[in-house]
Design a protein around this motif. Structure first.
Motif, short mmCIF file in Angstrom:
data_model
loop_
_atom_site.label_atom_id
_atom_site.label_comp_id
_atom_site.label_asym_id
_atom_site.label_seq_id
_atom_site.Cartn_x
_atom_site.Cartn_y
_atom_site.Cartn_z
N ILE A 47 44.29 40.14 56.44
CA ILE A 47 45.00 41.43 56.40
C ILE A 47 46.36 41.12 55.79
N GLU A 48 46.65 41.79 54.67
CA GLU A 48 47.84 41.45 53.90
C GLU A 48 48.66 42.70 53.60
N ALA A 49 49.93 42.69 53.95
CA ALA A 49 50.85 43.81 53.68
C ALA A 49 51.51 43.59 52.32
N LYS A 50 51.47 44.62 51.50
CA LYS A 50 52.10 44.58 50.18
C LYS A 50 53.06 45.77 50.06
N HIS A 51 53.96 45.70 49.08
CA HIS A 51 54.94 46.78 48.93
C HIS A 51 54.41 47.96 48.13
N ASN A 52 53.50 47.70 47.19
CA ASN A 52 53.06 48.78 46.31
C ASN A 52 51.65 48.50 45.78
N VAL A 53 51.14 49.45 45.02
CA VAL A 53 49.78 49.36 44.48
C VAL A 53 49.64 48.14 43.58
N SER A 58 47.15 43.01 42.35
CA SER A 58 47.32 41.63 41.91
C SER A 58 46.70 40.67 42.92
N SER A 59 46.90 40.94 44.20
CA SER A 59 46.32 40.10 45.25
C SER A 59 44.80 40.18 45.24
N ILE A 60 44.27 41.39 45.06
CA ILE A 60 42.81 41.56 44.99
C ILE A 60 42.25 40.75 43.83
N SER A 61 42.91 40.79 42.69
CA SER A 61 42.48 40.02 41.53
C SER A 61 42.60 38.52 41.80
N ARG A 62 43.73 38.09 42.32
CA ARG A 62 43.97 36.68 42.62
C ARG A 62 42.94 36.13 43.60
N ASP A 63 42.59 36.95 44.61
CA ASP A 63 41.67 36.51 45.65
C ASP A 63 40.21 36.57 45.20
N ILE A 86 40.94 51.77 37.06
CA ILE A 86 39.73 52.29 36.40
C ILE A 86 40.01 52.67 34.96
N LYS A 87 41.12 53.36 34.71
CA LYS A 87 41.38 53.86 33.37
C LYS A 87 41.92 52.77 32.44
N HIS A 88 42.79 51.89 32.97
CA HIS A 88 43.46 50.93 32.09
C HIS A 88 43.15 49.47 32.39
N SER A 89 42.35 49.16 33.40
CA SER A 89 41.96 47.79 33.75
C SER A 89 43.17 46.86 33.86
N ILE A 90 44.22 47.33 34.51
CA ILE A 90 45.42 46.53 34.72
C ILE A 90 45.17 45.53 35.84
N CYS A 91 45.88 44.44 35.83
CA CYS A 91 45.83 43.37 36.85
C CYS A 91 44.58 42.52 36.73
N GLY A 92 43.85 42.62 35.64
CA GLY A 92 42.68 41.78 35.45
C GLY A 92 41.50 42.11 36.35
N ILE A 93 41.53 43.28 36.95
CA ILE A 93 40.45 43.68 37.84
C ILE A 93 39.45 44.49 37.05
N LYS A 94 38.22 44.08 37.07
CA LYS A 94 37.17 44.80 36.36
C LYS A 94 36.48 45.74 37.33
N LEU A 95 36.99 46.94 37.43
CA LEU A 95 36.43 47.93 38.35
C LEU A 95 36.04 49.18 37.59
N THR A 96 35.08 49.88 38.14
CA THR A 96 34.66 51.15 37.58
C THR A 96 34.57 52.15 38.70
N ASP A 97 34.26 53.38 38.36
CA ASP A 97 34.11 54.39 39.40
C ASP A 97 32.85 54.14 40.23
N LYS A 98 32.05 53.13 39.87
CA LYS A 98 30.86 52.81 40.65
C LYS A 98 31.14 51.85 41.81
N ASN A 99 32.20 51.03 41.71
CA ASN A 99 32.48 50.11 42.80
C ASN A 99 33.82 50.37 43.50
N VAL A 100 34.47 51.46 43.15
CA VAL A 100 35.69 51.87 43.85
C VAL A 100 35.45 53.25 44.44
#
Length: 105
Positions: A47-53, A58-63, A86-100
């Motif tokens: 369980i990790e507290a972050k300041h913003n989205v 970034s943590s989700i991608s790193r982990d 989803i729209k811009h694939s920022i933070c190196g996360i490969k997500l789509t509306d199918k897994n979010v």
């Protein structure tokens, strides 16, 4: 009621990332993370507290988080997640509306 949402969703969670609510009266991420740990009876080891989205993403991608990601929050918060992931694939996360899954509350 955020505590009820946690009680309902935490039994299925493997990881939890909290952020500061954007509204002036919003809950601090640290307080929400502490509440999640208490409600889960410390069974969720990450369980990790972050300041913003951006920090949370970034943590989700790193982990190397894979599988379904569920996002809870206000419409403005959900829009930010949608725009950055989803729209811009920022933070190196490969997500789509199918897994979010985004839940407004």
């Amino acid at each position: 009621d955020y505590e009820q949402i946690l009680r309902t969703t935490l039994p299925r969670a493997k990881r939890v990332y909290t952020i500061n609510a954007p509204a002036p009266r919003g809950l601090e991420s640290e307080q929400l993370a502490e509440c999640a740990a208490k409600i889960s009876d410390n069974k969720i080891k990450h369980i990790e507290a972050k300041h913003n989205v951006r920090e949370a993403l970034s943590s989700i991608s790193r982990d190397g988080v894979t599988g379904r990601i569920v996002v809870f929050g206000s419409l403005s918060f959900l829009h930010e997640v949608y725009e950055k992931v989803i729209k811009h694939s920022i933070c190196g996360i490969k997500l789509t509306d199918k897994n979010v899954e985004m839940i407004y509350g």
